[in-house]
Every structure is written in structure tokens, then in C-alpha cells.
Design an enzyme around this catalytic site. Structure first.
Site, short mmCIF file in Angstrom:
data_model
loop_
_atom_site.label_atom_id
_atom_site.label_comp_id
_atom_site.label_asym_id
_atom_site.label_seq_id
_atom_site.Cartn_x
_atom_site.Cartn_y
_atom_site.Cartn_z
N ASP A 13 52.29 60.46 26.76
CA ASP A 13 52.70 59.50 27.79
C ASP A 13 52.51 58.05 27.35
OD1 ASP A 13 53.16 61.70 29.66
OD2 ASP A 13 50.98 61.77 29.87
N HIS A 41 60.07 62.68 28.94
CA HIS A 41 60.16 61.26 28.62
C HIS A 41 61.26 60.62 29.45
CE1 HIS A 41 62.09 63.59 25.27
NE2 HIS A 41 63.11 62.86 25.59
#
EC number: 6.3.4.4
Length: 429
Positions: A13, A41
Site C-alpha cells: 500500500d 492498486h
């Protein structure tokens, strides 16, 4: 020949998707080398926000080849859903290539993942329950079904029958639950394979041909170094190798063909799931970072744990991945915090340690040693160069580069691709 690997330096992340998308503009091939649809993503392209889990970020550039390498485990149903998601939004996927050696996630992997996680109680790993771990287990046990098998009706049925005989015993004896019949899976998943067949090929040939013809190739990692099965906070890790070395085994490209390795990190730290997190914040500053940074998982929606920047972790990532360049993201999230902290070392039993301990019991007891820096209040979201940053913001960025020992090549001051700024060109460095 120029090839760049994008690696997450923390627990995932870090904004790899955006950086990969940004670097994709100057690449001719974009390849993923490990993981599956457990990694999400978010990419903003043409003013539209897209959420991808499996397909490489370069898919929005129809002239660029996008590769799902042999190191991935692929859920055919999830892949087809993602293809439809893109098609419905007018995005062509004719440029996608899927390795015929990639392993396939099947319904029994999903069920096994969920049952195993539930059985662990307080010792749960924090899996996304996407079947990733069980699929990699089967790969290591040499009973996995690969994409090439899925396209071969006889081979697929034979291997499915063999595997279900074993899996169903596991479900019945160990978990006291019903398994699957061959009929429940075979026709549905064989049909999925037929729909995917147009994309399937030997992607090692595709990638090596591109490199041999001096094309720029970008390798896109998922998760992060601290989730690497060998070099992460084991067992609170994924089942594959996100480190740069994963490129070689996950794509069939030799290590000598990798020229640069970009380590992506946030200006703070975040993670999803369980496991030690030395710089974790439980106070109002932590809450502020989580909300301003929109720290909620792309795949799970779970709130992420957040903490101060940990240079010990990123130095570890530099060493095990051979990082040559640093991309520092989300600097803007720290705006308005009067005093910022960077972890420069750990203290354990009165002793200062500079490396990440392999023993998680020790890591859990480590206290961060902090260096404090003054914050800034100016809006930096429109900044386009290091010189435009307020003095304190620039000093923070420079200190991160110094402490990690990685030369800064990019920094981001917001989620949009035009808020990513180049300090040096990684394709030419």
C-alpha cells in the site's frame, strides 16, 4: 536494454500502482511477477479512478504489452471480472499476455484459505481469503494446476479429479465440512480458460525478446518487502517474493537484465493485518494520518494501521532488494503535523539495534528510537520540484533519503499522477 523494477519497501500500500502507472508512460512492456488478486492498486487515468487487483497498471496504454508472469497465481473468475470491468469502461485489453506457466486458483483454494484462517483463532495471519496461500502451497507440493493445464480439457479434468480426492478428505476430516464434486468446478472453469486462452502464451519469451530488442520493460511488484515470505515479518507475510529477486523466478528473465530497482515508500508507514509494527500510532495523530491519507485497503476495505516512517524497515528493503532509487509518496498527508518523527533504530533490552530482527517476539518488544523534525503547514499539493517544497518539507524528504541510504528519484504530493515529481530519470540513471 533498460528494465526497471518497482518494489514496495514497507508492508504494501505504498502507492506502487500510481508510480508504476507513471513509469509505464515511458515503458514498452509492463509485467507483474508475483502475488495474485490479493493486492489492490488504485490508478487515476484520464481523470477516472480505476481499481485493479490482477492486471498490470500499464493496461491503460493500448500500445504497451502487459504481462501476468509465471510467478503469479491467477483466479480465472476474478481475471474475467477484471477484464469486464475494464471493457465496460472502454479500456482495451488486447495488449494483455498471461503466462502459460502461471498457477490457477480454484474454488477449493478459496475454501481452504477461509477455513484455515478461521481455525487459527487469535493466531490468524490476516489473509484476504482470496486463495493465494493455498494455491502457492499446491505449487510447492507439485500438485498445482497451471494455465496450460486449464486450457487442456483432458489434463485439467485428470488433475482436478486427483486434487479433489485429496482436498475433499482434508475438508471432511479436518474441518468437518463438505468438499466439491468435479462437476461443480470442471465445466465452469474450463470455460473460463477458453475465454482467457487468447491472452495465454510463454511470457518469458515475450519479455526476453523485448529486452533483447532494447525495449524498456517495467516490472511491477505487489505487496511489499516486509510481506515477503523470506525477508518479511514471517509468518505475517504473503506467500510469494515481492522483493526484486522475485522478478527472475516470476517472469523467466535473468538477473543481469534488471538495470534499476525503485523502492516505493510513503512518508509514513502503514500496514493491513496482524504482526509487529514498531512505529504504530494509536493516538490522534495516527487517526489524522489514516483519514487524510484515506488509509483503507483497496481489496478488503479494512482500515490500515499507521505509524511514523521507519528507516530501519526501508534500509532492510534496500539491502534485500538492491534498491537503487527511492520514490517517496504521500508527503502531503503529513502537512499540519507540528512535530514529525522518523525511526532511526530500535531499542531492545537497553541495546540499540539497526536491523530488523528475524525473531518476531523480539521485534514486538522493540521500542523505536526517534529523530524529531519540525513539520510544515503550507499546502504542498501543487509543488512540482524539490525546490518548491517548504524548507521543513524539503529537509524531511532529504533526511529520509539520507537515513535509508537511497537516492531520491521521485516524490509525490498527492494521489494524481501529475502530483508525482521526477528528481532523476530512472530509465536513464
Amino acid at each position: 536494454m533498460s528494465s526497471v523494477v518497482v518494489v514496495g519497501t514497507q508492508w504494501g500500500d505504498e502507492g506502487k500502482g500510481k508510480i508504476t502507472d507513471f513509469l509505464s508512460e515511458h515503458a514498452e512492456v509492463v509485467a507483474r511477477y508475483q502475488g495474485g488478486n490479493n493486492a489492490g492498486h488504485t490508478i487515476v487515468f484520464g481523470g477516472v479512478k480505476y481499481k485493479l487487483h490482477l492486471i498490470p497498471s500499464g493496461i491503460f496504454y493500448k500500445e504497451k504489452i502487459c504481462v501476468i508472469g509465471n510467478g503469479l497465481v491467477v483466479d480465472p473468475k476474478a481475471l474475467l471480472e477484471e477484464l469486464k470491468y475494464l471493457h465496460d469502461r472502454g479500456v482495451s485489453t488486447d495488449n494483455l499476455r498471461v503466462s502459460n506457466r502461471a498457477h490457477v486458483i480454484l474454488p477449493y483454494h478459496l475454501k481452504q484459505d477461509e477455513l484455515e484462517e478461521a481455525s487459527k483463532g487469535d493466531n490468524k495471519i490476516g489473509t484476504t481469503k482470496k486463495g493465494i496461500g493455498p494455491a502457492y502451497m499446491d505449487k510447492a507440493a507439485r500438485i498445482g494446476i497451471r494455465m496450460a493445464d486449464l486450457l487442456d480439457r483432458e489434463a485439467f479434468k485428470e488433475k482436478l479429479e486427483r486434487n479433489l480426492a485429496q482436498k475433499n478428505r482434508l475438508f471432511e476430516k479436518m474441518y468437518d465440512t463438505e468438499g466439491f464434486s468435479v462437476e461443480e468446478i470442471f465445466e465452469e472453469y474450463f470455460e473460463y480458460g477458453q475465454q482467457i486462452a487468447q491472452y495465454v502464451c510463454d511470457t518469458s519469451v515475450v519479455l526476453n525478446d523485448a529486452l533483447d530488442n532494447n525495449h524498456r520493460v517495467l516490472f511491477e511488484g505487489a505487496q511489499g518487502v516486509m510481506l515477503d515470505i523470506d525477508h518479511g515479518t514471517y509468518p505475517f507475510v504473503t506467500s510469494s517474493n515481492p522483493i526484486a529477486g522475485g522478478v527472475t523466478v516470476g517472469t523467466g528473465v535473468g538477473p543481469a537484465k534488471v538495470t534499476r530497482v525503485v523502492g516505493v515508500c510513503k512518508a509514513y508507514t502503514s500496514r493491513v493485518g496482524d504482526g509487529p509494527f514498531p512505529t504504530e500510532l494509536h493516538d490522534e495523530i495516527g487517526h489524522q494520518i489514516r483519514e487524510v491519507g484515506r488509509e483503507y485497503g483497496t481489496t478488503t476495505g479494512r482500515p490500515r494501521r499507521v505509524g511514523w516512517f521507519d528507516s530501519v524497515v526501508v534500509r532492510h528493503a534496500r539491502r534485500v532488494s538492491g534498491l537503487t532509487d527511492l520514490s517517496l509518496n504521500s508527503i502531503d498527508v503529513l502537512t499540519g503535523i507540528s512535530t514529525l518523527k522518523i525511526c532511526v533504530a530500535y531499542k531492545y533490552n537497553g541495546e540499540v539495534i539497526d536491523e530488523v530482527p528475524a525473531n518476531l517476539n523480539i521485534l514486538a518488544k522493540c521500542e523505536p528510537v526517534y529523530e524529531e523534525l519540525p513539520g510544515w503547514t503550507e499546502d504542498i499539493t501543487g509543488v512540482r520540484s524539490l525546490d518548491e517544497l517548504p524548507e521543513n518539507a524539503r529537509k524531511y524528504v532529504e533526511r529520509v533519503s539520507e537515513l535509508t541510504g537511497i537516492q531520491l528519484s521521485m516524490f509525490s504530493v498527492g494521489p494524481d499522477r501529475n502530483q508525482t515529481n521526477i528528481v532523476r530519470n530512472v530509465y536513464e540513471a
